[in-house]
Design an enzyme around this catalytic site. Sequence first.
Site, PDB file in Angstrom:
ATOM      1  N   LYS A  35       0.806  -1.219   0.000  1.00  0.00           N
ATOM      2  CA  LYS A  35       0.000   0.000   0.000  1.00  0.00           C
ATOM      3  C   LYS A  35       0.841   1.272   0.000  1.00  0.00           C
ATOM      4  CE  LYS A  35      -1.283  -0.268   4.874  1.00  0.00           C
ATOM      5  NZ  LYS A  35      -0.126   0.349   5.474  1.00  0.00           N
TER       6      LYS A  35
ATOM      7  N   ARG B 168      12.447  -7.443   2.945  1.00  0.00           N
ATOM      8  CA  ARG B 168      12.496  -5.999   2.701  1.00  0.00           C
ATOM      9  C   ARG B 168      13.728  -5.357   3.356  1.00  0.00           C
ATOM     10  NH1 ARG B 168       6.950  -2.571   2.695  1.00  0.00           N
ATOM     11  NH2 ARG B 168       7.219  -1.996   4.847  1.00  0.00           N
TER      12      ARG B 168
HETATM   13  P1  AMP Z   1       3.431   1.525   9.132  1.00  0.00           P
HETATM   14  O1  AMP Z   1       4.680   2.066   8.528  1.00  0.00           O
HETATM   15  O2  AMP Z   1       2.169   2.122   8.532  1.00  0.00           O
HETATM   16  O3  AMP Z   1       3.371   0.036   9.167  1.00  0.00           O
HETATM   17  O4  AMP Z   1       3.426   2.026  10.660  1.00  0.00           O
HETATM   18  C1  AMP Z   1       4.460   1.660  11.547  1.00  0.00           C
HETATM   19  C2  AMP Z   1       3.964   1.800  12.982  1.00  0.00           C
HETATM   20  O5  AMP Z   1       3.538   3.158  13.235  1.00  0.00           O
HETATM   21  C3  AMP Z   1       2.745   0.954  13.332  1.00  0.00           C
HETATM   22  O6  AMP Z   1       3.086  -0.390  13.646  1.00  0.00           O
HETATM   23  C4  AMP Z   1       2.189   1.722  14.527  1.00  0.00           C
HETATM   24  O7  AMP Z   1       2.968   1.492  15.692  1.00  0.00           O
HETATM   25  C5  AMP Z   1       2.416   3.185  14.118  1.00  0.00           C
HETATM   26  N1  AMP Z   1       1.236   3.728  13.382  1.00  0.00           N
HETATM   27  C6  AMP Z   1       1.225   4.193  12.092  1.00  0.00           C
HETATM   28  N2  AMP Z   1      -0.001   4.617  11.734  1.00  0.00           N
HETATM   29  C7  AMP Z   1      -0.796   4.433  12.822  1.00  0.00           C
HETATM   30  C8  AMP Z   1      -2.180   4.657  13.084  1.00  0.00           C
HETATM   31  N3  AMP Z   1      -3.019   5.150  12.151  1.00  0.00           N
HETATM   32  N4  AMP Z   1      -2.653   4.346  14.314  1.00  0.00           N
HETATM   33  C9  AMP Z   1      -1.837   3.845  15.267  1.00  0.00           C
HETATM   34  N5  AMP Z   1      -0.528   3.580  15.082  1.00  0.00           N
HETATM   35  C10 AMP Z   1       0.000   3.869  13.874  1.00  0.00           C
END
Ligand code: AMP
Length: 212
Positions: free
Chosen positions: A13, A122
């Site tokens: 995504k 990755r």
């Molecule tokens: P991602 O790169 O989107 O996988 O995000 C990495 C980490 O950031 C996640 O595992 C959460 O700890 C935190 N995070 C990112 N977006 C959110 C969100 N919308 N709500 C809560 N935690 C978030």
Amino acid sequence: MKIIFMGPPGSGKGTYASRLGAKLGIPHISTGDLFREHVKNGTAIGKKVDAIMKSGKLVPDSIVLEVVRERISRPDCAKGYILDGFPRTIEQAKALDKVDKINAAVNIIIPDEWVITRMTSRRTCRGCGKIYNTMFLKPKKEGVCDVCGGELYVRADENEEVIKERLQVYKELSKPLIGFYKEKGALREFRTPSIDVPPEEAIGMISKMVRK
Ligand code: AMP
């Protein structure tokens, strides 16, 4: 056009949202990236979220909402934006709904095994953040970024145990979100055709869906 992308970690995504944003001329906003930036810069928010992120758990809604509201109020979001990794909870979706109307919520569907294979291979550049994959998108020289020569590393939240925890968290929380956007007529479902689908092909299919 205001678009959100939903899908488990490793579903592609981030790549799709970023390239679609460039195609449509609107910013791609990843809450994960915003938080990693806070951690890197050692801000007060960064200090609060560092350990939570490393464990694969979710950052509390109050912090996420503060960061997102500030970001989408900037002038570059006037014509629209693509949110990636937000909303992740129904509370976040309801809070966003009060501020803005979302035109399309793209849900990326992909089997768990494909996610685990993709994510454990990755690599991220320490210098410029570019993402590689030791199976599908290899750097020219192993362990070194093609763009800036930086060192490629495995993110702390990208080992198999943490990935499984993140998939579990994602499944539990995404169900009501999917229902929320379906009810609003905004849901668009993208079924990943293969583990190594070329991003351009996926984006072509997704951009047709969001224009409907
Ligand atoms: P991602 O790169 O989107 O996988 O995000 C990495 C980490 O950031 C996640 O595992 C959460 O700890 C935190 N995070 C990112 N977006 C959110 C969100 N919308 N709500 C809560 N935690 C978030």
